[in-house]
Design a protein around this motif. Structure first.
Motif, PDB file in Angstrom:
ATOM      1  N   ALA A 181     -13.407-100.156   4.473  1.00  0.00           N
ATOM      2  CA  ALA A 181     -12.410 -99.285   3.851  1.00  0.00           C
ATOM      3  C   ALA A 181     -13.028 -98.438   2.749  1.00  0.00           C
ATOM      4  O   ALA A 181     -12.753 -97.232   2.641  1.00  0.00           O
ATOM      5  N   ALA A 182     -13.880 -99.051   1.911  1.00  0.00           N
ATOM      6  CA  ALA A 182     -14.530 -98.280   0.851  1.00  0.00           C
ATOM      7  C   ALA A 182     -15.444 -97.201   1.427  1.00  0.00           C
ATOM      8  O   ALA A 182     -15.494 -96.066   0.936  1.00  0.00           O
ATOM      9  N   SER A 183     -16.168 -97.550   2.498  1.00  0.00           N
ATOM     10  CA  SER A 183     -17.065 -96.571   3.120  1.00  0.00           C
ATOM     11  C   SER A 183     -16.287 -95.414   3.727  1.00  0.00           C
ATOM     12  O   SER A 183     -16.661 -94.247   3.564  1.00  0.00           O
ATOM     13  N   LEU A 184     -15.190 -95.749   4.426  1.00  0.00           N
ATOM     14  CA  LEU A 184     -14.396 -94.687   5.034  1.00  0.00           C
ATOM     15  C   LEU A 184     -13.708 -93.832   3.980  1.00  0.00           C
ATOM     16  O   LEU A 184     -13.552 -92.615   4.165  1.00  0.00           O
ATOM     17  N   ALA A 185     -13.277 -94.452   2.873  1.00  0.00           N
ATOM     18  CA  ALA A 185     -12.670 -93.662   1.796  1.00  0.00           C
ATOM     19  C   ALA A 185     -13.689 -92.703   1.190  1.00  0.00           C
ATOM     20  O   ALA A 185     -13.388 -91.531   0.921  1.00  0.00           O
ATOM     21  N   THR A 186     -14.922 -93.195   0.976  1.00  0.00           N
ATOM     22  CA  THR A 186     -15.979 -92.309   0.471  1.00  0.00           C
ATOM     23  C   THR A 186     -16.267 -91.188   1.456  1.00  0.00           C
ATOM     24  O   THR A 186     -16.433 -90.018   1.063  1.00  0.00           O
ATOM     25  N   LEU A 187     -16.320 -91.544   2.737  1.00  0.00           N
ATOM     26  CA  LEU A 187     -16.547 -90.526   3.759  1.00  0.00           C
ATOM     27  C   LEU A 187     -15.409 -89.507   3.780  1.00  0.00           C
ATOM     28  O   LEU A 187     -15.648 -88.301   3.940  1.00  0.00           O
ATOM     29  N   PHE A 188     -14.174 -89.966   3.583  1.00  0.00           N
ATOM     30  CA  PHE A 188     -13.032 -89.055   3.564  1.00  0.00           C
ATOM     31  C   PHE A 188     -13.140 -88.069   2.401  1.00  0.00           C
ATOM     32  O   PHE A 188     -12.865 -86.872   2.562  1.00  0.00           O
ATOM     33  N   VAL A 189     -13.546 -88.574   1.245  1.00  0.00           N
ATOM     34  CA  VAL A 189     -13.707 -87.686   0.081  1.00  0.00           C
ATOM     35  C   VAL A 189     -14.790 -86.643   0.358  1.00  0.00           C
ATOM     36  O   VAL A 189     -14.623 -85.448   0.067  1.00  0.00           O
ATOM     37  N   LEU A 190     -15.917 -87.091   0.923  1.00  0.00           N
ATOM     38  CA  LEU A 190     -16.998 -86.150   1.223  1.00  0.00           C
ATOM     39  C   LEU A 190     -16.563 -85.123   2.269  1.00  0.00           C
ATOM     40  O   LEU A 190     -16.880 -83.932   2.157  1.00  0.00           O
ATOM     41  N   LEU A 191     -15.840 -85.585   3.285  1.00  0.00           N
ATOM     42  CA  LEU A 191     -15.360 -84.643   4.308  1.00  0.00           C
ATOM     43  C   LEU A 191     -14.322 -83.680   3.749  1.00  0.00           C
ATOM     44  O   LEU A 191     -14.273 -82.511   4.170  1.00  0.00           O
ATOM     45  N   CYS A 192     -13.503 -84.143   2.807  1.00  0.00           N
ATOM     46  CA  CYS A 192     -12.555 -83.235   2.160  1.00  0.00           C
ATOM     47  C   CYS A 192     -13.285 -82.147   1.385  1.00  0.00           C
ATOM     48  O   CYS A 192     -12.906 -80.968   1.430  1.00  0.00           O
ATOM     49  N   ALA A 193     -14.342 -82.562   0.666  1.00  0.00           N
ATOM     50  CA  ALA A 193     -15.135 -81.564  -0.051  1.00  0.00           C
ATOM     51  C   ALA A 193     -15.776 -80.579   0.916  1.00  0.00           C
ATOM     52  O   ALA A 193     -15.819 -79.366   0.663  1.00  0.00           O
ATOM     53  N   ALA A 194     -16.283 -81.112   2.044  1.00  0.00           N
ATOM     54  CA  ALA A 194     -16.875 -80.220   3.049  1.00  0.00           C
ATOM     55  C   ALA A 194     -15.824 -79.279   3.635  1.00  0.00           C
ATOM     56  O   ALA A 194     -16.101 -78.098   3.885  1.00  0.00           O
ATOM     57  N   ALA A 195     -14.588 -79.783   3.856  1.00  0.00           N
ATOM     58  CA  ALA A 195     -13.522 -78.931   4.379  1.00  0.00           C
ATOM     59  C   ALA A 195     -13.158 -77.840   3.382  1.00  0.00           C
ATOM     60  O   ALA A 195     -12.932 -76.679   3.759  1.00  0.00           O
ATOM     61  N   LEU A 196     -13.093 -78.194   2.086  1.00  0.00           N
ATOM     62  CA  LEU A 196     -12.815 -77.184   1.066  1.00  0.00           C
ATOM     63  C   LEU A 196     -13.887 -76.103   1.063  1.00  0.00           C
ATOM     64  O   LEU A 196     -13.581 -74.907   0.998  1.00  0.00           O
TER      65      LEU A 196
END
Length: 470
Positions: A181-196
């Motif tokens: 869960a922590a890894s996927l949450a970190t990945l989600f944050v990074l992907l959100c930054a990439a999407a922005l």
């Protein structure tokens, strides 16, 4: 104010892209987390079950029967010390498998005074069953069992059970789920930054386009300048075409207004001078003044009609949906001209035409062009005027070919170009309905068509005009 901001964001392309991307990312990562967590749990349980099966095989190998056929296991032959430690989490037990179902005939020291409760299912000889049941102190246990029988004897079969505590496996699965869960949450944050970043970079050309539009609105530039992505460039090109056409229309309107003002100055000056003379010489004839005023008013009216027709044709050119059927217009003009020229005995004949033929323009312009040409033909024809309308292609919207023949004297070849010269005054052309051949040619050219003067087969003049079809 809040409602305006919310409405702005709901209709924002940036918001739509980000919302769609973030929702898709969240859904994909949650689905991936559930799948990975389930796969890891299944893997742990499969490994745990396999390790218990190994323990079951070890206990089975140590099983012996006495002379009375009762099972016996020497605890000293089992290598794992947990078999002897009470409530250690690793247990074995032997139950009778007959109709009486004796539970806990033999059991490991680790069970102490507790017997395992196993579902009373039917086991095939040698097959292994796996269960999850409650054990000592309410702990969850994983049980594996098989049925065994003493060799060479028709004795009652026995159930051999091995069980182990699931708490360590559950703790391992919990730790893995937390790390996942922590890894996927970190990945989600990074992907959100990439999407922005992706949305910001992808929509940057639109901000450049907005700045260019501000320049056009402010009058800094007459059109959109710059190169844009292939998805936006066609829109920019079309918008520039609209701007160019608007500029052309404005320039044409200025030119026509100037020409009209210049053309009307002469009749107004003539009438003003005549009025001044009449005031100085009251004894002069009023009929002469009235004739002059009527003549100059007619000249001014013809100039106004000419410029209005040019403006209307220029505005109607290329307008989608403009459609005028040819047959009703031609038939109406022929009926009217038959009455006008009835005393001359001229026959007006229209060859058969397809009813679907139509002109892509204004009905007034078509009537003025055809009316002028037909009136000129009737004026100079001796006996007959013939009209034919065809199309130069089979496809819808193909150009129209209108031919008007008369049997009059015609126009010499060396005079045809001067008659059709652009800007020729109406009083320099053959008298007609108010618009000369030069103006008809100009109106046709404004619609993207053309007009040619030729010799008719009957010896008179042939006028061949090409107009856009609808």
């Amino acid at each position: 104010m809040k409602q305006l901001i919310a409405s702005h964001w709901r209709h924002s392309l940036r918001f739509r892209l980000l919302a769609a991307t973030l929702v898709a990312l969240a859904f994909a990562l949650v689905l991936a987390g559930l799948m990975l967590g389930g796969l890891f749990r299944d893997h742990v349980m499969r490994q745990f079950s396999q390790s218990l099966t190994v323990q079951l095989d070890q206990v089975t190998a140590r099983l012996e029967f006495d002379a009375a056929g009762q099972p016996q296991i020497d605890p000293q032959t089992l290598s794992d010390p947990r078999w002897s430690r009470p409530y250690s989490g690793l247990y074995w037990q032997i139950d009778g498998a007959g109709p009486a179902r004796q539970r806990g005939v033999l059991r490991s020291r680790s069970l102490w005074d507790v017997a395992l409760s196993v579902p009373n299912d039917v086991l095939a000889h040698g097959s292994v069953h796996v269960h999850e049941e409650a054990g000592p102190a309410g702990a969850r246990l994983l049980l594996v069992e098989r049925t065994i029988t003493r060799d060479g004897a028709a004795a009652t079969p026995w159930r051999l059970i091995v069980a182990a505590d699931l708490s360590e496996s559950a703790a391992a699965v919990t730790r893995f789920n937390g790390v996942l869960a922590a890894s996927l949450a970190t990945l989600f944050v990074l992907l959100c930054a990439a999407a922005l970043a992706q949305v910001a970079i992808g929509l940057a050309p639109l901000r450049a386009l907005q700045r260019t539009l501000v320049g056009v609105h402010a009058g800094v530039s007459p059109r959109l300048i710059g190169r844009f992505p292939s998805e936006v460039q066609p829109l920019v090109d079309d918008f520039n075409a609209v701007l160019d056409r608007n500029a052309e229309v404005v320039e044409r309107a200025r030119t026509q207004a100037g020409n009209l003002a210049h053309a009307i100055k002469t009749p107004l000056a003539a009438m003003s001078q005549a009025a001044a003379v009449a005031l100085r010489k009251p004894e002069a004839s009023g009929a002469e003044l009235a004739a002059l005023v009527e003549e100059q008013v007619g000249v001014a009216r013809r100039h106004v009609d000419w410029n209005l027709a040019r403006a209307r044709a220029a505005a109607a050119q290329g307008v989608p949906g403009a459609r005028v059927p040819l047959q009703p217009v031609v038939s109406g003009l022929l009926r009217a001209l038959e009455r006008v020229h009835a005393e001359r005995g001229v026959t007006l004949q229209c060859l058969p035409m397809a009813p679907e033929l139509a002109f892509a323009g204004e009905v007034q312009d078509l009537q003025e062009m055809l009316g002028n040409l037909l009136d000129n033909a009737c004026k100079w024809a001796r006996h007959e005027v013939r009209v034919s309308v065809t199309t130069s292609g089979l496809a819808s919207g193909s150009p129209l070919r209108i031919v008007i023949d008369d049997d009059g004297p015609g126009i010499e070849a060396d005079r045809r170009e001067s008659v059709m010269a652009r800007g020729a005054r109406l009083d320099e052309s053959v008298p007609g309905s108010g618009l000369g051949l030069a103006i008809v040619s100009e109106l046709a050219s404004l619609y993207g068509g053309s007009m040619r003067l030729q010799s008719a087969p009957t010896g008179g003049l042939r006028v061949e005009m090409e107009l856009p079809g609808a």
